[in-house]
Design an enzyme around this catalytic site. Structure first.
Site, mmCIF file in Angstrom:
data_model
loop_
_atom_site.group_PDB
_atom_site.id
_atom_site.type_symbol
_atom_site.label_atom_id
_atom_site.label_comp_id
_atom_site.label_asym_id
_atom_site.label_seq_id
_atom_site.Cartn_x
_atom_site.Cartn_y
_atom_site.Cartn_z
ATOM 1 C CE1 TYR A 56 -25.710 -39.398 72.470
ATOM 2 C CE2 TYR A 56 -23.482 -39.885 73.176
ATOM 3 C CZ TYR A 56 -24.736 -40.321 72.824
ATOM 4 O OH TYR A 56 -25.026 -41.656 72.808
ATOM 5 C CE LYS A 66 -22.597 -40.831 69.805
ATOM 6 N NZ LYS A 66 -22.981 -42.131 70.323
ATOM 7 C CG LEU A 77 -25.296 -43.753 66.096
ATOM 8 C CD1 LEU A 77 -26.122 -42.481 66.205
ATOM 9 C CD2 LEU A 77 -24.296 -43.823 67.232
ATOM 10 C CD GLU A 95 -28.240 -48.756 67.235
ATOM 11 O OE1 GLU A 95 -27.075 -48.458 66.972
ATOM 12 O OE2 GLU A 95 -29.130 -47.886 67.373
HETATM 13 N N1 PLP Z 1 -25.198 -47.470 68.494
HETATM 14 C C1 PLP Z 1 -25.486 -46.795 69.620
HETATM 15 C C2 PLP Z 1 -26.908 -46.773 70.101
HETATM 16 C C3 PLP Z 1 -24.475 -46.136 70.332
HETATM 17 O O1 PLP Z 1 -24.771 -45.447 71.455
HETATM 18 C C4 PLP Z 1 -23.137 -46.213 69.863
HETATM 19 C C5 PLP Z 1 -22.040 -45.548 70.576
HETATM 20 O O2 PLP Z 1 -22.149 -45.117 71.676
HETATM 21 C C6 PLP Z 1 -22.876 -46.931 68.697
HETATM 22 C C7 PLP Z 1 -23.930 -47.536 68.026
HETATM 23 C C8 PLP Z 1 -21.472 -47.027 68.155
HETATM 24 O O3 PLP Z 1 -21.110 -45.823 67.554
HETATM 25 P P1 PLP Z 1 -19.566 -45.400 67.415
HETATM 26 O O4 PLP Z 1 -18.887 -46.524 66.719
HETATM 27 O O5 PLP Z 1 -19.627 -44.159 66.582
HETATM 28 O O6 PLP Z 1 -19.055 -45.176 68.791
#
Ligand code: PLP
Length: 285
Positions: A32, A147, A203, A179
């Protein structure tokens, strides 16, 4: 009324139906993205679609669309929904099978589902106070760089924060920062912005990349390196970043204030740069 997209047709979200034999439902077998849309323009869509492609490749789901087709579908969905600022959820599962079987179906027919919500970024009050966070051991799998829709561990970890009246859970694995449950984490020490390096354990956030680009552009001292748990606990500033939260200060961690307990100057500046950048990009298109 919210309009969604399901396998080629735009329809009211309340009328959308999928089979219970869909592997997304049975196994969380899917990928996703969440794409923020400002003034009806998707932000960093090419990067989101590229990350989707990397996840699909890694989990061996055939990508049902070329990048240009994805952009057309997202554009059409944005046009059909009422909000000016939207959060687009884009989901591709491995699709339905005849029987419940861990092995992939011989012929995969991925299910494509997108929906839109109003994009709600942190309010002025929340930005002024920052948010409280708790910490937890990161017990997720070893491919957090993907993701995928299998988010049970992230849900459990986020709920640890919610149960304590907090906004986010900061995750540590083997003594190092990874994170947040649904965000990336940055810290500031001695005025230097520190970010953990991309690896299989976090991520690769689209917002994370924007923040590092802005740090470089504005000459903010920054370093990408492994960050010890203790360095987070004694940081001057801790921030979370994500597509919907943008850049948000964490002002208490496990009940103890971060720095002086208020959003710090580096984070306030980064938030302002982010807003300026976003507005510029949106104006230029
Ligand atoms: N890390 C995780 C586990 C996330 O679910 C998300 C976003 O939902 C992020 C980091 C941040 O990613 P982005 O900046 O692409 O929204």
């Amino acid at each position: 009324m919210s309009i969604c997209y399901l396998d080629g047709s735009y329809q009211p979200l309340t009328e959308a139906r999928i089979s219970p034999m869909d592997r997304g439902f049975l196994f969380g077998d899917g990928a996703y993205e969440v794409i923020p849309v400002y003034s009806r323009r998707p932000f960093r869509i090419a990067e989101h679609i590229a990350r989707l492609g990397r996840t699909l490749d890694a989990v061996r789901i055939p990508n049902p669309h070329a990048a240009a087709e994805w952009e057309t579908i997202v554009g059409e969905l944005v046009a059909r929904n009422a909000w000016v600022d939207q959060s687009i959820y884009l989901h591709v599962s491995r699709g339905p099978d005849e029987r419940r079987n861990h092995a992939f179906p011989a012929v995969m027919r991925p299910t494509v589902f997108l929906m839109s919500e109003a994009l709600v970024t942190p309010s002025a009050d929340v930005l002024a106070s920052g948010v409280a966070a708790v910490s937890a051991a990161d017990f997720r799998w070893a491919r957090c760089d993907l993701k995928t829709t299998a988010l049970l561990a992230n849900c459990l970890l986020r709920q640890v924060a919610i149960d304590k009246g907090c906004a986010e859970t900061v995750l540590f694995r083997d003594g190092f920062l990874t994170e947040g449950a649904a965000s990336n984490i940055f810290i500031v020490r001695d005025g230097v912005l520190l970010a953990p390096p991309k690896s299989h354990l976090m991520l690769p956030g689209i917002t994370y990349d924007v923040v590092l680009e802005l740090a470089a552009r504005h000459g903010l001292k920054h370093q990408v390196r492994e960050i010890l748990e203790d360095e987070v606990r004694t940081a001057e500033e801790v921030w979370l970043t994500s597509s919907t939260k943008e850049v948000l200060a964490i002002t208490s961690l496990d009940g103890r204030p971060v720095g002086d307990g208020r959003p710090g100057p580096v984070g306030r500046e980064m938030h302002a740069w982010y807003q300026e950048f976003k507005n510029t990009v949106m104006r230029v298109g």
